[in-house]
Design a protein around this motif. Structure first.
Motif, PDB file in Angstrom:
ATOM      1  N   UNK A 148      32.670  30.458  43.807  1.00 54.66           N
ATOM      2  CA  UNK A 148      33.475  29.254  44.002  1.00 54.66           C
ATOM      3  C   UNK A 148      34.935  29.651  43.803  1.00 54.66           C
ATOM      4  N   UNK A 149      35.718  29.585  44.876  1.00 50.68           N
ATOM      5  CA  UNK A 149      37.113  30.023  44.851  1.00 50.68           C
ATOM      6  C   UNK A 149      37.959  28.833  44.436  1.00 50.68           C
ATOM      7  N   UNK A 150      38.382  28.823  43.182  1.00 52.98           N
ATOM      8  CA  UNK A 150      39.019  27.642  42.584  1.00 52.98           C
ATOM      9  C   UNK A 150      40.521  27.597  42.852  1.00 52.98           C
ATOM     10  N   UNK A 151      40.888  27.874  44.106  1.00 53.54           N
ATOM     11  CA  UNK A 151      42.304  27.905  44.480  1.00 53.54           C
ATOM     12  C   UNK A 151      42.418  27.756  45.986  1.00 53.54           C
ATOM     13  N   UNK A 152      43.580  27.389  46.493  1.00 55.54           N
ATOM     14  CA  UNK A 152      43.757  27.218  47.933  1.00 55.54           C
ATOM     15  C   UNK A 152      43.927  28.556  48.648  1.00 55.54           C
ATOM     16  N   UNK A 153      43.789  28.507  49.976  1.00 57.72           N
ATOM     17  CA  UNK A 153      44.138  29.603  50.885  1.00 57.72           C
ATOM     18  C   UNK A 153      43.160  30.777  50.871  1.00 57.72           C
ATOM     19  N   UNK A 154      42.673  31.186  49.723  1.00 59.79           N
ATOM     20  CA  UNK A 154      41.832  32.377  49.607  1.00 59.79           C
ATOM     21  C   UNK A 154      40.465  32.125  50.237  1.00 59.79           C
ATOM     22  N   UNK A 155      39.985  33.092  51.052  1.00 55.04           N
ATOM     23  CA  UNK A 155      38.729  32.921  51.784  1.00 55.04           C
ATOM     24  C   UNK A 155      37.633  33.883  51.360  1.00 55.04           C
ATOM     25  N   UNK A 156      37.970  34.917  50.614  1.00 55.76           N
ATOM     26  CA  UNK A 156      36.948  35.892  50.232  1.00 55.76           C
ATOM     27  C   UNK A 156      37.175  36.391  48.818  1.00 55.76           C
ATOM     28  N   UNK A 157      36.119  36.932  48.230  1.00 57.49           N
ATOM     29  CA  UNK A 157      36.176  37.481  46.882  1.00 57.49           C
ATOM     30  C   UNK A 157      35.632  38.901  46.916  1.00 57.49           C
ATOM     31  N   UNK A 158      36.345  39.812  46.287  1.00 57.93           N
ATOM     32  CA  UNK A 158      35.896  41.191  46.158  1.00 57.93           C
ATOM     33  C   UNK A 158      35.657  41.514  44.694  1.00 57.93           C
ATOM     34  N   UNK A 159      34.845  42.515  44.455  1.00 57.00           N
ATOM     35  CA  UNK A 159      34.578  42.939  43.082  1.00 57.00           C
ATOM     36  C   UNK A 159      35.836  43.571  42.484  1.00 57.00           C
ATOM     37  N   UNK A 160      36.148  43.174  41.282  1.00 54.51           N
ATOM     38  CA  UNK A 160      37.297  43.749  40.567  1.00 54.51           C
ATOM     39  C   UNK A 160      36.828  45.016  39.843  1.00 54.51           C
ATOM     40  N   UNK A 161      36.734  46.090  40.614  1.00 53.15           N
ATOM     41  CA  UNK A 161      36.145  47.318  40.072  1.00 53.15           C
ATOM     42  C   UNK A 161      37.042  47.976  39.034  1.00 53.15           C
ATOM     43  N   UNK A 162      38.334  47.699  39.078  1.00 52.54           N
ATOM     44  CA  UNK A 162      39.226  48.273  38.065  1.00 52.54           C
ATOM     45  C   UNK A 162      38.941  47.677  36.696  1.00 52.54           C
ATOM     46  N   UNK A 163      38.500  46.424  36.677  1.00 57.82           N
ATOM     47  CA  UNK A 163      38.175  45.764  35.417  1.00 57.82           C
ATOM     48  C   UNK A 163      36.745  46.042  34.983  1.00 57.82           C
ATOM     49  N   UNK A 164      35.807  46.036  35.966  1.00 51.79           N
ATOM     50  CA  UNK A 164      34.397  46.265  35.628  1.00 51.79           C
ATOM     51  C   UNK A 164      33.695  46.910  36.821  1.00 51.79           C
ATOM     52  N   UNK A 165      33.675  48.224  36.837  1.00 51.76           N
ATOM     53  CA  UNK A 165      33.103  48.943  37.969  1.00 51.76           C
ATOM     54  C   UNK A 165      31.606  48.671  38.114  1.00 51.76           C
ATOM     55  N   UNK A 166      30.909  48.429  37.003  1.00 51.55           N
ATOM     56  CA  UNK A 166      29.467  48.183  37.063  1.00 51.55           C
ATOM     57  C   UNK A 166      29.151  46.902  37.824  1.00 51.55           C
ATOM     58  N   UNK A 167      30.037  45.921  37.744  1.00 53.24           N
ATOM     59  CA  UNK A 167      29.821  44.696  38.508  1.00 53.24           C
ATOM     60  C   UNK A 167      29.915  44.991  40.004  1.00 53.24           C
ATOM     61  N   UNK A 168      30.895  45.800  40.379  1.00 52.20           N
ATOM     62  CA  UNK A 168      31.023  46.170  41.783  1.00 52.20           C
ATOM     63  C   UNK A 168      29.815  46.926  42.298  1.00 52.20           C
ATOM     64  N   UNK A 169      29.280  47.829  41.487  1.00 50.53           N
ATOM     65  CA  UNK A 169      28.089  48.583  41.883  1.00 50.53           C
ATOM     66  C   UNK A 169      26.886  47.650  42.042  1.00 50.53           C
ATOM     67  N   UNK A 170      26.740  46.723  41.103  1.00 42.73           N
ATOM     68  CA  UNK A 170      25.622  45.775  41.172  1.00 42.73           C
ATOM     69  C   UNK A 170      25.750  44.871  42.394  1.00 42.73           C
ATOM     70  N   UNK A 171      26.976  44.479  42.724  1.00 43.85           N
ATOM     71  CA  UNK A 171      27.190  43.618  43.883  1.00 43.85           C
ATOM     72  C   UNK A 171      26.786  44.321  45.171  1.00 43.85           C
ATOM     73  N   UNK A 172      27.115  45.610  45.293  1.00 42.85           N
ATOM     74  CA  UNK A 172      26.723  46.377  46.486  1.00 42.85           C
ATOM     75  C   UNK A 172      25.203  46.530  46.554  1.00 42.85           C
ATOM     76  N   UNK A 173      24.577  46.735  45.411  1.00 45.49           N
ATOM     77  CA  UNK A 173      23.108  46.824  45.375  1.00 45.49           C
ATOM     78  C   UNK A 173      22.484  45.505  45.833  1.00 45.49           C
ATOM     79  N   UNK A 174      23.081  44.408  45.415  1.00 43.32           N
ATOM     80  CA  UNK A 174      22.557  43.098  45.788  1.00 43.32           C
ATOM     81  C   UNK A 174      22.651  42.876  47.295  1.00 43.32           C
ATOM     82  N   UNK A 175      23.784  43.231  47.862  1.00 37.83           N
ATOM     83  CA  UNK A 175      23.953  43.093  49.316  1.00 37.83           C
ATOM     84  C   UNK A 175      22.892  43.905  50.054  1.00 37.83           C
ATOM     85  N   UNK A 176      22.668  45.144  49.603  1.00 35.35           N
ATOM     86  CA  UNK A 176      21.693  46.020  50.246  1.00 35.35           C
ATOM     87  C   UNK A 176      20.270  45.475  50.113  1.00 35.35           C
TER      88      UNK A 176
END
Length: 224
Positions: A168-196
């Motif tokens: 849920x993008x709680x702000x105007x204009x923004x259309x997509x969300x990417x994993x903030x891998x600099x803050x938590x790389x494991x979340x980004x890895x899990x997100x890619x696994x989920x997509x696959x």
């Protein structure tokens, strides 16, 4: 979703993750922050914030801080309870036969369980308030719980559930969300696994008003 008894204020400081100091009606007041995330790029001294007066008159803090004005973007809703409320409203119009919030699955509670024509669904919801150059990023702080939930969705998908992760993008204009891998790389890895694994990633862009948060139909990435 609607808020009531709204006031504008000026942000002064955040002593801890639960409260903030603001200037409202010419006086300094301590208010509850409805988001335990960092929000460092939003809660800057002097910015305009939106407060909602609490229903309970006996509470220690009279107001909740629900939104922040970000330069060049507009109002950003930071109420961490808002995403689940607004998704429940959205799901009510998606022709499901049954919707149950807070569904126990595995070692977690997934935000929503649904059924449609015999098919079982699971949907986890994440609110996004972090923006950089027109793109949303999640999380704004490390979230082991978020990673755990994604792994549960992957497991459920393998068991035949139709699974989704809704941002849920709680702000105007923004259309997509990417994993903030600099803050938590494991979340980004899990997100890619989920997509696959076939977990659907859904973006729900919102229009933010001083007293409301509404899903913008032109910024919904996919049906579920």
């Amino acid at each position: 979703m609607k808020y009531h008894n709204i006031k504008q204020a000026k942000f002064l400081a955040r002593p801890n993750r639960f409260v903030a100091k603001v200037q409202v009606d010419g006086r300094e007041e301590t208010v509850h922050v409805k988001n335990t995330g960092r929000c460092r790029e939003l809660l800057l001294p002097g910015v305009k914030v939106i407060l909602s007066e609490a229903d309970n008159p006996n509470r220690k803090t009279r107001y909740d801080l629900i939104a922040v004005e970000k330069a060049g973007l507009g109002l950003v809703n930071i109420d961490s309870q808002a995403p689940n409320k607004i998704v429940q409203e959205w799901l009510a119009g998606q022709d499901f036969d049954f919707v149950k919030p807070e569904y126990k699955y595995g070692e977690s509670r997934i935000d929503f369980y649904m059924e449609r024509q015999g098919q079982k669904y699971l949907l986890e919801v994440k609110g996004c308030t972090l923006e950089l150059n027109g793109v949303g990023y999640f999380p704004d702080a490390p979230t082991e719980r978020g990673v755990k939930h994604i792994h549960e969705l992957i497991k459920a998908r393998q068991e035949g559930f139709c699974c989704g992760l809704a941002f849920v993008i709680q702000m105007p204009k923004v259309k997509e969300v990417q994993a903030n891998i600099e803050t938590h790389s494991a979340f980004g890895e899990a997100l890619e696994e989920a997509k696959a694994a076939g977990v659907k990633i859904i973006f729900l862009g919102c229009t933010v008003g001083m007293d409301c948060l509404t899903i913008d139909k032109s910024r919904i990435s996919a049906d579920f």
